[in-house]
Design a protein around this motif. Structure first.
Motif, PDB file in Angstrom:
ATOM      1  N   ASN A 102      65.386  59.329  56.707  1.00  0.00           N
ATOM      2  CA  ASN A 102      65.060  58.249  55.790  1.00  0.00           C
ATOM      3  C   ASN A 102      64.962  58.628  54.315  1.00  0.00           C
ATOM      4  N   ALA A 103      64.490  59.841  54.049  1.00  0.00           N
ATOM      5  CA  ALA A 103      64.246  60.176  52.654  1.00  0.00           C
ATOM      6  C   ALA A 103      65.567  60.301  51.909  1.00  0.00           C
ATOM      7  N   LYS A 104      65.691  59.539  50.883  1.00  0.00           N
ATOM      8  CA  LYS A 104      66.979  59.539  50.169  1.00  0.00           C
ATOM      9  C   LYS A 104      66.820  59.202  48.709  1.00  0.00           C
ATOM     10  N   ILE A 105      67.695  59.737  47.949  1.00  0.00           N
ATOM     11  CA  ILE A 105      67.876  59.211  46.608  1.00  0.00           C
ATOM     12  C   ILE A 105      69.314  58.768  46.565  1.00  0.00           C
ATOM     13  N   ASN A 106      69.525  57.555  46.294  1.00  0.00           N
ATOM     14  CA  ASN A 106      70.899  57.087  46.200  1.00  0.00           C
ATOM     15  C   ASN A 106      71.209  56.679  44.778  1.00  0.00           C
ATOM     16  N   PHE A 107      72.222  57.256  44.253  1.00  0.00           N
ATOM     17  CA  PHE A 107      72.695  56.786  42.966  1.00  0.00           C
ATOM     18  C   PHE A 107      73.533  55.543  43.199  1.00  0.00           C
ATOM     19  N   SER A 108      73.761  54.863  42.131  1.00  0.00           N
ATOM     20  CA  SER A 108      74.647  53.713  42.240  1.00  0.00           C
ATOM     21  C   SER A 108      75.977  54.179  42.792  1.00  0.00           C
ATOM     22  N   PRO A 109      76.587  53.388  43.658  1.00  0.00           N
ATOM     23  CA  PRO A 109      77.888  53.778  44.184  1.00  0.00           C
ATOM     24  C   PRO A 109      78.885  53.998  43.062  1.00  0.00           C
ATOM     25  N   ALA A 110      78.624  53.356  41.926  1.00  0.00           N
ATOM     26  CA  ALA A 110      79.552  53.517  40.815  1.00  0.00           C
ATOM     27  C   ALA A 110      79.420  54.892  40.173  1.00  0.00           C
ATOM     28  N   ILE A 111      78.360  55.597  40.519  1.00  0.00           N
ATOM     29  CA  ILE A 111      78.150  56.911  39.911  1.00  0.00           C
ATOM     30  C   ILE A 111      77.986  57.935  41.017  1.00  0.00           C
ATOM     31  N   SER A 112      78.762  57.758  42.035  1.00  0.00           N
ATOM     32  CA  SER A 112      78.594  58.647  43.172  1.00  0.00           C
ATOM     33  C   SER A 112      79.096  60.039  42.831  1.00  0.00           C
ATOM     34  N   LEU A 113      78.590  61.007  43.578  1.00  0.00           N
ATOM     35  CA  LEU A 113      79.028  62.376  43.386  1.00  0.00           C
ATOM     36  C   LEU A 113      80.436  62.521  43.922  1.00  0.00           C
ATOM     37  N   ARG A 114      81.220  63.211  43.198  1.00  0.00           N
ATOM     38  CA  ARG A 114      82.599  63.366  43.653  1.00  0.00           C
ATOM     39  C   ARG A 114      82.672  64.419  44.754  1.00  0.00           C
ATOM     40  N   SER A 115      83.547  64.185  45.676  1.00  0.00           N
ATOM     41  CA  SER A 115      83.734  65.162  46.729  1.00  0.00           C
ATOM     42  C   SER A 115      85.165  65.669  46.704  1.00  0.00           C
ATOM     43  N   ARG A 116      85.361  66.767  47.360  1.00  0.00           N
ATOM     44  CA  ARG A 116      86.698  67.320  47.481  1.00  0.00           C
ATOM     45  C   ARG A 116      86.991  67.514  48.950  1.00  0.00           C
ATOM     46  N   PRO A 117      87.668  66.555  49.553  1.00  0.00           N
ATOM     47  CA  PRO A 117      87.939  66.689  50.973  1.00  0.00           C
ATOM     48  C   PRO A 117      88.552  68.046  51.300  1.00  0.00           C
ATOM     49  N   GLY A 118      88.024  68.642  52.351  1.00  0.00           N
ATOM     50  CA  GLY A 118      88.554  69.919  52.808  1.00  0.00           C
ATOM     51  C   GLY A 118      88.049  71.112  52.035  1.00  0.00           C
ATOM     52  N   LYS A 119      87.424  70.889  50.914  1.00  0.00           N
ATOM     53  CA  LYS A 119      86.984  71.990  50.060  1.00  0.00           C
ATOM     54  C   LYS A 119      85.471  72.049  49.990  1.00  0.00           C
ATOM     55  N   THR A 120      85.005  73.249  49.841  1.00  0.00           N
ATOM     56  CA  THR A 120      83.569  73.427  49.687  1.00  0.00           C
ATOM     57  C   THR A 120      83.125  72.914  48.328  1.00  0.00           C
ATOM     58  N   VAL A 121      82.072  72.149  48.332  1.00  0.00           N
ATOM     59  CA  VAL A 121      81.478  71.700  47.074  1.00  0.00           C
ATOM     60  C   VAL A 121      80.069  72.254  46.999  1.00  0.00           C
ATOM     61  N   ILE A 122      79.764  72.867  45.908  1.00  0.00           N
ATOM     62  CA  ILE A 122      78.418  73.423  45.747  1.00  0.00           C
ATOM     63  C   ILE A 122      77.782  72.856  44.495  1.00  0.00           C
ATOM     64  N   ASN A 123      76.757  72.093  44.699  1.00  0.00           N
ATOM     65  CA  ASN A 123      75.936  71.659  43.571  1.00  0.00           C
ATOM     66  C   ASN A 123      74.636  72.416  43.717  1.00  0.00           C
ATOM     67  N   ASP A 124      74.552  73.544  43.083  1.00  0.00           N
ATOM     68  CA  ASP A 124      73.316  74.281  43.284  1.00  0.00           C
ATOM     69  C   ASP A 124      72.590  74.464  41.968  1.00  0.00           C
ATOM     70  N   ASP A 125      71.411  74.980  42.098  1.00  0.00           N
ATOM     71  CA  ASP A 125      70.635  75.204  40.890  1.00  0.00           C
ATOM     72  C   ASP A 125      70.387  76.686  40.696  1.00  0.00           C
ATOM     73  N   LEU A 126      71.197  77.456  41.376  1.00  0.00           N
ATOM     74  CA  LEU A 126      71.073  78.900  41.199  1.00  0.00           C
ATOM     75  C   LEU A 126      71.425  79.255  39.760  1.00  0.00           C
ATOM     76  N   THR A 127      72.429  78.626  39.270  1.00  0.00           N
ATOM     77  CA  THR A 127      72.921  78.939  37.938  1.00  0.00           C
ATOM     78  C   THR A 127      73.138  77.653  37.165  1.00  0.00           C
ATOM     79  N   PRO A 128      72.083  77.174  36.631  1.00  0.00           N
ATOM     80  CA  PRO A 128      72.180  75.894  35.943  1.00  0.00           C
ATOM     81  C   PRO A 128      73.214  75.904  34.836  1.00  0.00           C
ATOM     82  N   GLN A 129      73.728  74.745  34.603  1.00  0.00           N
ATOM     83  CA  GLN A 129      74.729  74.603  33.562  1.00  0.00           C
ATOM     84  C   GLN A 129      74.061  74.525  32.200  1.00  0.00           C
ATOM     85  N   PRO A 130      74.491  75.349  31.291  1.00  0.00           N
ATOM     86  CA  PRO A 130      73.980  75.175  29.941  1.00  0.00           C
ATOM     87  C   PRO A 130      74.446  73.849  29.367  1.00  0.00           C
ATOM     88  N   ARG A 131      73.697  73.376  28.411  1.00  0.00           N
ATOM     89  CA  ARG A 131      74.113  72.108  27.823  1.00  0.00           C
ATOM     90  C   ARG A 131      75.289  72.317  26.883  1.00  0.00           C
TER      91      ARG A 131
END
Ligand SMILES: Nc1ncnc2c1ncn2[C@@H]1O[C@H](COP(=O)(O)OP(=O)(O)OP(=O)(O)O)[C@@H](O)[C@H]1O
Length: 620
Positions: free
Chosen positions: A497-526
């Protein structure tokens, strides 16, 4: 253009198609240049966060930390952000090792290296095999590691044993299916690897046919090895806390429900294996058939529905009857609590019993040849498409390796949280691209086929169990501020049940067949440049944009407007309704324009400044 690089004093040449990083709409991604010989400089350009490694020339010698020397052979694979080369000890002739090399700043190889160094020592593997009565275990290990200055850029490399073909090749050759008995044997072997890995406190989180390699050499064909530990992370043993920064990590087709929520669990690994084995039996997973892969939230929902009623979900996939081990296994997985240790023996028994009934011994080379008997399994045969010839596959693999991973700036672009630290050392791998094509039409490039060498015969699971330690010092545990999105539900219920859903219009992009990593190990500089735009305008996104996402505490009724903001009609329309849950606030700022200019006098010619756009958080 040919670029010269120097590694340990050896001149090397790199040329041709290289991967280069693109940044677009706040998303870092990579684009493979193919035909154009005029390559971009090998060094990463200013403002680019990622760089593909410099090409290593055959014959280059790398020196590892223990002063061992490794001679680089031909390239045998390209991963998301690194390249794999055959390698041998300097002075020897047998290229029985591989070198995986990535720029030092890339996080996943750092994660993978440390996972191997800490948890997959050869002695540990040996002990596990002894304790469990296994003749072989599909757990890779590290032979050496080090750093090398290549063309002025610091690279990290690891050396591992060399394995053979990945099983996605056989899957594709057979018209997208594997023999039933082989599927069950693979499941047993992968459960062995999971048991070892979970025993160290880590999960793999990215099992798929392309990450399963056969052993190399004589007898190597009896054991499959699970590779690519770039997503390895400590699993949770406590509360279930969704982590927006890690949501949807993995390979979208197989990402578990927990991983869709950014939570590493052991049951998630089992679920990923489940989706794979269903697919290997020649069944098209519902979210693939329904072409949902480009919208992770839809895939997530489909999987939740699937796992909520496994029986009902499996029936239509296997019209002639659901194979018992599949339904037993999936039902078992669906009932696991998020922090429960799986019963690996029980799971293996589902498949071992099926093998017994099929009178197939669980030893000897894994058989990838599809006979009429092994392919007669009661499925929908989605791969009714013709099996592809090996030649065609080889060609396709080649084409795929060079295809452009181009991103467009559609509304599905990923949102980068502004909570990320600036001082991180490692860069996460955000393999995000506009891969719109259905994964059903994709397969991994064909790999070099090995010659066979050492003999191993796997035996069935053993009775001894290894206690998984408590997750205490996660390698990838986030030091960063996390959004608090826990629900009050029980841990098990939270998983669903626990979820955060963004608007479908701002969904996270996926790459079928490919690994996607959204991690916070190495944050993106601004970025130095940010742009402001009105949400309701048709905005061209071919510019660098930072989207800062912040969640606000529940707003008081009638006080949903950020203080001092000049609200635009668009932001009004997105105001959090009374009584709704905390809203997601997105700031979009432009720096090199009229930053700070909000004069109404300019409004006739320019978009009004939009200090904040508030999006409503979806609730079930
Ligand atoms: N030890 C190995 N022996 C032989 N081939 C290997 C080995 N490790 C990796 N490969 C080949 O290289 C490919 C890429 O490896 P790997 O998946 O580890 O890289 P990656 O950069 O993490 O890729 P991904 O994009 O899947 O995350 C594999 O699919 C496989 O074909």
């Amino acid at each position: 253009m040919t670029l010269r690089s120097h590694v340990n004093g050896n001149a090397s040449v790199c040329n041709g198609a290289r991967l280069m990083q693109m940044r677009c709409g706040g998303i870092y991604t990579k684009m493979r240049r193919t035909a154009k010989p005029k390559a971009a400089p090998a060094k990463k350009a200013k403002g680019k966060l990622y760089a593909m490694p410099e090409k290593l020339k055959e014959g280059t010698v790398l020196t590892d930390l223990a002063k061992g020397q490794w001679r680089i052979g031909p390239s045998i694979g390209i991963g998301g952000f690194g390249e794999i080369y055959a390698a041998c000890r300097n002075g020897e002739k047998n290229y029985d090792a591989v070198v995986k090399c990535e720029p030092h700043a890339n996080g996943p190889l750092f994660v993978e290296m440390h996972f191997y160094l800490r948890n997959a020592k050869q002695d540990d593997i040996k002990n596990f095999k002894q304790q469990h009565g296994l003749k072989s275990l599909g757990m890779p290990y590290i032979l050496a590691n080090g750093s090398a200055d290549i063309n002025g850029q610091k690279h990290r490399f690891i050396v591992m044993p060399r394995y053979g073909s990945d099983i996605s090749k056989f899957y594709a050759q057979n018209g997208k299916r594997l023999p039933e008995a082989t599927v069950y044997r693979l499941a047993i072997q992968m459960l062995d690897v999971y048991e070892f890995m979970h025993g160290t406190g880590y999960v793999h989180a990215d099992l798929k046919a392309a990450n399963i390699l056969l052993g190399l050499g004589k007898g190597g064909g009896s054991q499959a090895y699970l590779v690519d530990f770039g997503l390895a992370s400590h699993y949770v043993t406590g509360d279930f806390k969704p982590d927006p920064k890690k949501m949807h990590n993995g390979t979208i087709e197989y990402t578990s429900r927990d991983a869709h929520l950014g939570v590493a669990t052991r049951r998630a690994d089992l679920e990923i294996l489940g989706y794979n084995i269903i697919e290997w039996l020649g069944v098209e997973l519902p979210w693939i058939r329904e072409k949902l892969l480009t919208v992770p939230l839809k895939v997530q929902k489909a999987k939740e529905a699937f796992m909520a009623d496994v029986n009902a979900a499996l029936k239509p996939l296997f019209p002639k009857g659901v194979p018992a081990p599949i339904s037993d296994y999936m039902k078992y997985v669906s009932k696991l609590a998020h922090n429960e240790a799986p019963n690996y023996d029980k799971c293996r028994m589902f498949f071992l019993n099926a093998l017994k009934q099929m009178k197939v011994v669980n030893s000897g080379d894994l058989d990838f040849k599809l006979t009429s008997q092994s392919s007669s399994i009661n499925n929908n045969s989605p791969p009714a498409k013709k099996a592809e010839t090996a030649a065609a596959l080889g060609q396709r693999g080649k084409v795929k390796k060079e295809e452009s991973l181009l991103i467009n700036s559609s509304s599905e672009d990923e949102i980068i949280s502004s909570d990320e630290e600036k001082d991180a050392k490692y860069t996460p791998r955000r393999k995000l691209a506009a891969a719109k094509a259905s994964p059903a039409s994709k397969s991994k490039p064909t790999r070099t086929t090995p010659t066979r060498k050492a003999a191993h015969k796997p035996v069935s699971a053993s009775p001894k169990k290894r206690e998984a330690p408590q997750a205490s010092s996660p390698l990838r545990s986030s030091p960063l501020k996390r959004a608090k999105v826990e629900s009050n539900a029980t841990p098990k219920a939270q998983g669903a049940n626990a979820k955060i859903n963004f608007s479908p219009a701002i969904s996270l992009r996926s790459r079928p067949g490919k690994t996607v990593i959204n991690d916070d190990l190495t944050p993106q500089p601004r970025s130095n440049k940010t742009y402001e735009f009105n949400f309701e305008l048709d905005v061209s996104m071919d510019a660098n944009v930072i989207v800062n996402v912040k969640r606000k505490r529940k707003a008081q009724a009638g006080n949903t407007t950020p203080a001092g903001s000049n609200k635009t009609p668009s932001s009004h329309s997105a105001t959090t309704p009374k009584g709704s849950s905390p809203a997601t606030r997105i700031n979009l700022r432009k720096v090199n324009g009229d930053e700070g200019t909000s004069s109404p006098a300019l409004s006739s010619t320019r978009s009004p400044r939009t200090p904040a756009v508030t999006l409503r958080k979806y609730r079930r």
